[in-house]
Write an enzyme that holds these catalytic residues in place. Sequence first.
Site, PDB file in Angstrom:
ATOM      1  N   LYS A 149       0.839  -1.202   0.000  1.00 46.43           N
ATOM      2  CA  LYS A 149       0.000   0.000   0.000  1.00 46.43           C
ATOM      3  C   LYS A 149       0.871   1.248   0.000  1.00 46.43           C
ATOM      4  O   LYS A 149       2.040   1.197   0.336  1.00 46.43           O
ATOM      5  CB  LYS A 149      -0.911  -0.002   1.240  1.00 46.43           C
ATOM      6  CG  LYS A 149      -2.065  -0.993   1.124  1.00 46.43           C
ATOM      7  CD  LYS A 149      -3.177  -0.639   2.103  1.00 46.43           C
ATOM      8  CE  LYS A 149      -4.398  -1.515   1.914  1.00 46.43           C
ATOM      9  NZ  LYS A 149      -5.509  -1.138   2.788  1.00 46.43           N
ATOM     10  N   SER A 204     -11.062   6.757   6.613  1.00 49.17           N
ATOM     11  CA  SER A 204      -9.737   7.384   6.489  1.00 49.17           C
ATOM     12  C   SER A 204      -9.542   7.955   5.095  1.00 49.17           C
ATOM     13  O   SER A 204      -8.987   9.050   4.936  1.00 49.17           O
ATOM     14  CB  SER A 204      -8.639   6.348   6.760  1.00 49.17           C
ATOM     15  OG  SER A 204      -8.772   5.809   8.050  1.00 49.17           O
TER      16      SER A 204
HETATM   17  O1  PNS Z   1      -8.455  -0.827   8.011  1.00 48.99           O
HETATM   18  P1  PNS Z   1      -8.563  -1.890   6.964  1.00 48.99           P
HETATM   19  O2  PNS Z   1      -7.692  -1.556   5.778  1.00 48.99           O
HETATM   20  O3  PNS Z   1      -9.993  -2.155   6.577  1.00 48.99           O
HETATM   21  O4  PNS Z   1      -7.987  -3.246   7.639  1.00 48.99           O
HETATM   22  C1  PNS Z   1      -7.934  -4.441   6.900  1.00 48.99           C
HETATM   23  C2  PNS Z   1      -7.187  -5.552   7.675  1.00 48.99           C
HETATM   24  C3  PNS Z   1      -5.835  -5.060   8.182  1.00 48.99           C
HETATM   25  C4  PNS Z   1      -8.001  -5.998   8.852  1.00 48.99           C
HETATM   26  C5  PNS Z   1      -6.997  -6.744   6.694  1.00 48.99           C
HETATM   27  O5  PNS Z   1      -6.505  -6.276   5.456  1.00 48.99           O
HETATM   28  C6  PNS Z   1      -6.055  -7.802   7.219  1.00 48.99           C
HETATM   29  O6  PNS Z   1      -6.399  -8.535   8.107  1.00 48.99           O
HETATM   30  N1  PNS Z   1      -4.814  -7.841   6.658  1.00 48.99           N
HETATM   31  C7  PNS Z   1      -3.777  -8.768   7.064  1.00 48.99           C
HETATM   32  C8  PNS Z   1      -3.561  -9.872   6.023  1.00 48.99           C
HETATM   33  C9  PNS Z   1      -4.624 -10.952   6.167  1.00 48.99           C
HETATM   34  O7  PNS Z   1      -4.744 -11.616   7.165  1.00 48.99           O
HETATM   35  N2  PNS Z   1      -5.407 -11.122   5.076  1.00 48.99           N
HETATM   36  C10 PNS Z   1      -6.465 -12.120   5.013  1.00 48.99           C
HETATM   37  C11 PNS Z   1      -7.789 -11.576   5.536  1.00 48.99           C
HETATM   38  S1  PNS Z   1      -9.066 -12.785   5.365  1.00 48.99           S
END
Ligand code: PNS
Length: 163
Positions: free
Chosen positions: A41, A128
């Site tokens: 990102k 955000s």
């Molecule tokens: O604030 P956000 O961007 O909505 O948060 C998203 C988040 C961090 C919760 C999600 O992208 C995440 O858990 N990322 C870590 C990688 C992961 O475990 N991916 C599989 C999710 S099923």
Amino acid sequence: MRRAIVPGSFDPVTNGHLAVIKQATALFDEVVVAVMNNPDKHPMFSVDERAQLIRASVAGLAGVTVESFSGLLVDYAKQTSAVAIVRGLRGVRDFESESDMAHMNRVLYPSTVTVFIPTFPEFAHVSSSLVKDIARHGGAIEAFVPAPVEQAVRAICNKHIVR
Ligand code: PNS
């Protein structure tokens, strides 16, 4: 000791996030706000800056710590022995994507349960990305974010730094 994780990008933390974090403190003994470190990102703030802004914004809220994590959320949940992953829900649009993630995470690691906390109506429209867009175009964001975030976003936008 029942520990919950509140994970997210938090780029930057908003008043909506803070309301969810606060509500999580009423449900769990320990709340770890986990800032995702995702090199793919292009955030406005570095992971350390995001964590610092959250720390400044939750000062005085007992039982809250702020950390960062990389990789799979369920691996972090396992490492930290978290009983729950807390996510805020702003409405049905959030529910669709959040329920997919919750199901995936449950298959990957059933020991940690996803808990959804509905947002307060006044934060239903706050994100955000909208906050950053408003700030980049010179709009006022103090209704949506805590003071340390407002100052940090303003400082970046005033310098016309494009990150
Ligand atoms: O604030 P956000 O961007 O909505 O948060 C998203 C988040 C961090 C919760 C999600 O992208 C995440 O858990 N990322 C870590 C990688 C992961 O475990 N991916 C599989 C999710 S099923």
